[in-house]
Scaffold this active site. Sequence first.
Site, PDB file in Angstrom:
ATOM      1  N   GLU A  42       0.662  -1.084  -0.003  1.00 12.03           N
ATOM      2  CA  GLU A  42       0.140  -0.489   0.155  1.00 12.03           C
ATOM      3  C   GLU A  42       0.501   1.359   0.152  1.00 12.03           C
ATOM      4  O   GLU A  42       1.636   0.933   0.630  1.00 12.03           O
ATOM      5  CB  GLU A  42      -0.564  -0.461   1.331  1.00 12.03           C
ATOM      6  N   ASP A  68      14.677  -3.419  13.576  1.00 14.93           N
ATOM      7  CA  ASP A  68      14.767  -1.688  12.567  1.00 14.93           C
ATOM      8  C   ASP A  68      14.136  -1.001  12.649  1.00 14.93           C
ATOM      9  O   ASP A  68      13.811  -0.445  11.521  1.00 14.93           O
ATOM     10  CB  ASP A  68      15.254  -2.606  11.155  1.00 14.93           C
ATOM     11  N   ASN A 106      11.094   4.392   9.343  1.00 12.65           N
ATOM     12  CA  ASN A 106      10.393   3.164   9.278  1.00 12.65           C
ATOM     13  C   ASN A 106       9.015   3.138   9.633  1.00 12.65           C
ATOM     14  O   ASN A 106       8.698   2.200  10.025  1.00 12.65           O
ATOM     15  CB  ASN A 106      11.235   1.517   9.680  1.00 12.65           C
ATOM     16  N   ASP A 156       8.918  -2.270   7.188  1.00 13.96           N
ATOM     17  CA  ASP A 156      10.043  -2.805   6.096  1.00 13.96           C
ATOM     18  C   ASP A 156       9.927  -3.626   7.443  1.00 13.96           C
ATOM     19  O   ASP A 156      10.977  -3.463   8.468  1.00 13.96           O
ATOM     20  CB  ASP A 156      11.110  -1.679   6.570  1.00 13.96           C
TER      21      ASP A 156
END
Length: 461
Positions: A65, A110, A115, A128
């Site tokens: 998306e 991460d 992110n 991610d």
Amino acid sequence: MWRAEDEVLRRDVAVKLLDLTGPDSDAWGARFEREARTTAALNHPNIVTVFDTGVEDTTAYLVMELLPGPTLAERLRQEGPLPVEDVRSIGIQMSAALTAAHEAGVVHRDIKPANVSYAADGTVKVLDFGITQLLDDPSGGGLTRTNTVMGTADYLAPEQATGSRVDARADLYALGCVLFALLTGESPFHAETPVATMLRHTQEPVPDVRTARPDVPADLAAVIDRLLQKSPDDRPQTAGEVGEALRGVRPLGPAAATQVLPAPTQVMGPTSPTPPAAEPTGPMPAAVPPKKRGVWTWLPWVLLAALVVAVVVYVVTNPSGDRTPSTQSTTTSAPPTTSETSTTTTTSTQPTTTTTTEPTTTTTTTTQALSPQVAADNLRTAVDQAVAAKDVDATGQKELGSKLGAIDSAIGDGSKPKAQAATDDFGTSVQQLTQDDHITAAGVAALNQPYKDLQTAVAAM
């Protein structure tokens, strides 16, 4: 990342591409496939939705998306520190996303402002999962292993920075770093190089967010303090606990004051001493009851009092003119002092001064007189020794050799800015090579001191 149009469903999407050519293509391809598999399995309003994935020729793609943004990193750059209640809301939504991921057996590894992005309706979404570690895969699928550092330095948990095996609590530490950064404008542990930043995560005490941002409520500051504890056992154990504490449903209990992070193999540096207990960073522990005093605690004072009484009695009972016994007694008990005074008077001109001065001068000379070229040669020797010990592989040897050549060239030109830039590049390369498993944690530790010596020598150019 590309913006694209899904011609079948007539919608805009985001497409992540990965070039699978190159020496590490197999590993990156496998990591990419795992990102698609794990992210697609996470169906949650605070996690980006994955629509499709595949490989065409030498290019892998992931269709997801499209989020209008901004990311938290972009918002932080544009606005600076965010309002307290915005940060609390972000923390609650990120906690919900991590709860869903962790319950599905996935560690993000991460978590950072770049992110996390906004959907069109203002919902916060975590992005991610490309370097995730499956909790039910002890080997990490050959892609994430012990002694391999993955993630971004400013948001790495201490156990992650040292290449140790991590679990969901590493994501919670990163969440604490993100909340700290959103409130203050910068991450809690930051240095000029990624290696130095990772060392700060492992060695420095937890900073109080209210020092930089006094208007942060006590309950929010307490959550961040718990999230940033060095030992995973001292942090909240689940993201659900964090969400409840941020919503005010259930406060977090105090960290265990006696638990400290074990001393793992360090990344570019030795283990620092455990911070003194007199400077706790979390809630104060319960008061410790006073210890019972034994006879040996009071006996020296009793003997001293008896001695004082004996001296007073002696002075009173002896004539003032007859002090020979007293003088003799004093002379008998005082030779060490007299001898020391005499020795000092006799030898202080040369031996004492020389003894005091020479070690200090020697130590100072050793640190300050190290030239940049000698420091670079020492670092090269350390690399060679790490290669011989198989702590640096052929790829690492080639890369570090190239960086050392650039350092030698800059030092030869006498350019301090170039030498500093080349030295920083060397440290960055060490981190990247460690992430790619070309340098072991032991190899990084062996390079730490020579690298710091070079930094000091170059700074003195």
